[in-house]
Every structure is written in C-alpha cells, then in structure tokens.
Design a protein around this motif. Structure first.
Motif, PDB file in Angstrom:
ATOM      1  N   ILE A   1     -28.905  -4.009   2.502  1.00  0.00           N
ATOM      2  CA  ILE A   1     -28.326  -5.334   2.792  1.00  0.00           C
ATOM      3  C   ILE A   1     -29.416  -6.280   3.281  1.00  0.00           C
ATOM      4  O   ILE A   1     -29.547  -7.416   2.813  1.00  0.00           O
ATOM      5  CB  ILE A   1     -27.201  -5.220   3.846  1.00  0.00           C
ATOM      6  CG1 ILE A   1     -25.984  -4.492   3.274  1.00  0.00           C
ATOM      7  CG2 ILE A   1     -26.791  -6.603   4.376  1.00  0.00           C
ATOM      8  CD1 ILE A   1     -24.939  -4.103   4.315  1.00  0.00           C
ATOM      9  N   VAL A   2     -30.216  -5.793   4.228  1.00  0.00           N
ATOM     10  CA  VAL A   2     -31.277  -6.622   4.823  1.00  0.00           C
ATOM     11  C   VAL A   2     -32.322  -7.001   3.771  1.00  0.00           C
ATOM     12  O   VAL A   2     -32.701  -8.174   3.648  1.00  0.00           O
ATOM     13  CB  VAL A   2     -31.936  -5.877   6.011  1.00  0.00           C
ATOM     14  CG1 VAL A   2     -33.214  -6.570   6.459  1.00  0.00           C
ATOM     15  CG2 VAL A   2     -30.947  -5.767   7.171  1.00  0.00           C
TER      16      VAL A   2
ATOM     17  N   ALA B   1     -25.391  -6.684  13.416  1.00  0.00           N
ATOM     18  CA  ALA B   1     -26.740  -6.091  13.410  1.00  0.00           C
ATOM     19  C   ALA B   1     -27.536  -6.560  12.187  1.00  0.00           C
ATOM     20  O   ALA B   1     -28.685  -6.995  12.317  1.00  0.00           O
ATOM     21  CB  ALA B   1     -26.649  -4.567  13.433  1.00  0.00           C
ATOM     22  N   ALA B   2     -26.917  -6.491  10.998  1.00  0.00           N
ATOM     23  CA  ALA B   2     -27.593  -6.924   9.770  1.00  0.00           C
ATOM     24  C   ALA B   2     -27.964  -8.407   9.852  1.00  0.00           C
ATOM     25  O   ALA B   2     -29.079  -8.806   9.484  1.00  0.00           O
ATOM     26  CB  ALA B   2     -26.699  -6.671   8.556  1.00  0.00           C
ATOM     27  N   SER B   3     -27.054  -9.214  10.383  1.00  0.00           N
ATOM     28  CA  SER B   3     -27.283 -10.660  10.475  1.00  0.00           C
ATOM     29  C   SER B   3     -28.412 -10.990  11.440  1.00  0.00           C
ATOM     30  O   SER B   3     -29.223 -11.885  11.180  1.00  0.00           O
ATOM     31  CB  SER B   3     -26.003 -11.368  10.922  1.00  0.00           C
ATOM     32  OG  SER B   3     -24.963 -11.088  10.018  1.00  0.00           O
ATOM     33  N   VAL B   4     -28.456 -10.263  12.559  1.00  0.00           N
ATOM     34  CA  VAL B   4     -29.514 -10.495  13.556  1.00  0.00           C
ATOM     35  C   VAL B   4     -30.877 -10.140  12.969  1.00  0.00           C
ATOM     36  O   VAL B   4     -31.855 -10.887  13.133  1.00  0.00           O
ATOM     37  CB  VAL B   4     -29.229  -9.694  14.844  1.00  0.00           C
ATOM     38  CG1 VAL B   4     -30.442  -9.659  15.762  1.00  0.00           C
ATOM     39  CG2 VAL B   4     -28.035 -10.291  15.586  1.00  0.00           C
ATOM     40  N   ILE B   5     -30.964  -9.007  12.275  1.00  0.00           N
ATOM     41  CA  ILE B   5     -32.240  -8.584  11.670  1.00  0.00           C
ATOM     42  C   ILE B   5     -32.706  -9.615  10.640  1.00  0.00           C
ATOM     43  O   ILE B   5     -33.870 -10.032  10.633  1.00  0.00           O
ATOM     44  CB  ILE B   5     -32.100  -7.195  11.019  1.00  0.00           C
ATOM     45  CG1 ILE B   5     -31.807  -6.127  12.077  1.00  0.00           C
ATOM     46  CG2 ILE B   5     -33.370  -6.830  10.241  1.00  0.00           C
ATOM     47  CD1 ILE B   5     -31.318  -4.797  11.502  1.00  0.00           C
ATOM     48  N   VAL B   6     -31.787 -10.048   9.772  1.00  0.00           N
ATOM     49  CA  VAL B   6     -32.125 -11.023   8.724  1.00  0.00           C
ATOM     50  C   VAL B   6     -32.529 -12.365   9.347  1.00  0.00           C
ATOM     51  O   VAL B   6     -33.506 -12.993   8.921  1.00  0.00           O
ATOM     52  CB  VAL B   6     -30.937 -11.194   7.748  1.00  0.00           C
ATOM     53  CG1 VAL B   6     -31.104 -12.429   6.873  1.00  0.00           C
ATOM     54  CG2 VAL B   6     -30.802  -9.950   6.872  1.00  0.00           C
ATOM     55  N   SER B   7     -31.791 -12.811  10.368  1.00  0.00           N
ATOM     56  CA  SER B   7     -32.119 -14.074  11.046  1.00  0.00           C
ATOM     57  C   SER B   7     -33.503 -14.017  11.677  1.00  0.00           C
ATOM     58  O   SER B   7     -34.282 -14.972  11.565  1.00  0.00           O
ATOM     59  CB  SER B   7     -31.096 -14.383  12.145  1.00  0.00           C
ATOM     60  OG  SER B   7     -29.871 -14.753  11.596  1.00  0.00           O
ATOM     61  N   ALA B   8     -33.784 -12.910  12.354  1.00  0.00           N
ATOM     62  CA  ALA B   8     -35.087 -12.769  13.029  1.00  0.00           C
ATOM     63  C   ALA B   8     -36.231 -12.905  12.028  1.00  0.00           C
ATOM     64  O   ALA B   8     -37.192 -13.654  12.254  1.00  0.00           O
ATOM     65  CB  ALA B   8     -35.158 -11.423  13.749  1.00  0.00           C
ATOM     66  N   ALA B   9     -36.128 -12.196  10.911  1.00  0.00           N
ATOM     67  CA  ALA B   9     -37.201 -12.223   9.911  1.00  0.00           C
ATOM     68  C   ALA B   9     -37.311 -13.596   9.241  1.00  0.00           C
ATOM     69  O   ALA B   9     -38.417 -14.085   8.989  1.00  0.00           O
ATOM     70  CB  ALA B   9     -36.948 -11.144   8.863  1.00  0.00           C
TER      71      ALA B   9
END
Length: 276
Positions: A97-98, A201-209
């Motif tokens: 997903i990420v 969790a997926a959204s936070v990882i994608v947003s951070a990157a």
C-alpha cells in the motif's frame, strides 16, 4: 536567530505538540494545525511570513512529527504487544500500500513544487476552502462509518490502481497545502473496510515520506522560516511519539471527530480574520 526562537517557543511548541498528536493519530497533515497558528501569529504582528512560507515551514515540522508517529504505529501494530490480527493487515500488504501510493506521490509533489507557483492570496483562499471542505467531509465520514466492521485484510489489484491515483492527487494537493495525501488515503482505506488503525498507520507513513520529499524542494527555494520550524519541531516529535497511544486510548471515532472539528473551527477562524 535564537532570540526569535526563544520568543516564539512558548506559543509554537504546544502548537507543534498538538499538531504532531493530531497528525500522528489520524493521518491528517499537521499543516492543518500549524498553518492556522502561523497565520494568527502573523496577524498579531509576532512574525513576518508569507503564506507559502507558512505552508513550507509547517510541512518541514510535520515531516519530523509524522516520521516519529510512523515508527510508533509500526511498533504498535507489529511489535511484541501487537493487537489481534483482525485489527491490522499483514506487513507485506502494508508495504505494498505504502509503496504503490508513494510511487505516484513522490514524483508528483517534486514536479509540482518545482514548477507550479501560486500567489499568496490564491494559495491562502484555496487552503481555507479545501481545509473546510475536508473537515466537514471527515466529520460526516467518521459518524456515517462508525459502525462499519473492518472486513478486508489485503488489497486487491483494483486497490493498487487506486493507490496510484491517490498518490497523484494527494501529491499534487500536498505540494500546495502541506496536507492532503494522508487524508485521501485514510478515507479510502476505511471506506474499503480495512482496519482503522492499519489505515492510519499507512497514511502516516505515506504522509511522512511525501512531505519530507517536498521539504527538499522548499529548502532549495528558501521557503522555510527556520526559527519558527525549530520552535515547532520538538513539540511535533513529542506529539508524534505519543500519537498511537492517544489514538488507541480515544478510539477511532473520537480521534477522527476531534481532528475534523479542529479543521472546521480553525478554517472558519481563518475566514473570519481574513474578512475582518
């Protein structure tokens, strides 16, 4: 300088903490907290900043907060005290997903930030309208879907195409506002009945990157106001570290409700000040 940092810290540090907590617990960009705060400080004569600098500085601080929140969520969902399998998705599927979303988001935000310029007035108007619409949508969505059971663990081929689409749309919007991609992804994943915490969790990882990539361009163009960023980052890191605990303590419904309510209220406050 350090004088400016000391003067700004009492107001900006708690705002950074709240921004890190909200963004890390919901996947919503912390620009939705920090930009209205910077806007208020500018109107009060505390800082001199353009709206574009305000967005860029908020995104820079957000990259730190969300990176810390991302590590927290991965530890929470896949560490030794992980919740039941029904509350998460397999690690390989989270990675897919990420990666699918970032494959489209990273080039989009880099190209857009490097080549598309908006006037400050246009950017501010668009920011407020988009934030208000997003806040109202999240509020309706949170309550409309509060009793929907998570039934999906793995993305299908259709989902992977949608992640690419979300990456393009979210990367484009995030280039201007410093938020957008996390909100699009979390809403889509919950709509598709993935577990809420896995969606966050997926959204936070994608947003951070995504915002970290955009920060590289903002840095190059000199859009980051350093004393303001340095005042916000420590609070953002602390909020990001605590975010997954706050999210699981409050429960998914109230996390989304608090985030949506803040977005609506702060957007309305920006509109009222602009009209006054």
């Amino acid at each position: 300088g350090f004088g400016g940092l000391a003067r700004l810290a009492p107001g900006v540090l708690p705002a950074g903490f709240f921004a890190g907590l909200v963004s890390g617990a919901t996947g919503a960009g912390s620009g939705l907290v920090l930009v209205p705060v910077f806007d208020f400080l500018r109107d009060m004569g505390q800082i001199r900043i353009t709206f574009q600098q305000s967005v860029a500085t908020a995104a820079f601080a957000q990259a730190f907060a969300m990176a810390c929140a991302a590590f927290g969520w991965v530890g929470r969902l896949y560490g030794p005290n992980a919740p039941a399998a029904a509350m998460r998705i397999p690690g390989n599927d989270l990675i897919s997903i990420v990666f699918a979303t970032l494959a489209a988001a990273l080039p989009t935000i880099l190209i857009t930030q490097s080549n598309v310029q908006l006037t400050d007035r246009t950017l501010q108007t668009a920011f407020v309208i988009f934030a208000l619409a997003l806040g109202v949508t999240l509020l309706i969505f949170a309550w409309a879907f509060r009793r929907v059971e998570a039934t999906r663990q793995r993305p299908e081929r259709f989902d992977l195409y949608m992640f690419l689409l979300i990456g393009v749309a979210g990367g484009y919007v995030s280039a201007f506002f410093g938020f957008g991609i996390g909100e699009f992804l979390v809403v889509y994943l919950i709509f598709r009945k993935f577990p809420v915490y896995a969606a966050v969790a997926a959204s936070v990882i994608v947003s951070a990157a995504t915002v970290a990539a955009g920060t590289a361009v903002n840095w190059g163009f000199g859009r980051i106001v350093w004393d303001l960023a340095l005042a916000a980052i420590p609070g953002g890191i602390a909020g990001g570290v605590l975010a997954h605990w706050a999210a699981t303590a409050m429960g998914p419904l109230w996390v989304k409700t608090v985030a949506a309510a803040w977005i609506v209220v702060s957007s309305l406050a920006m509109i009222i000040r602009a009209l006054a």
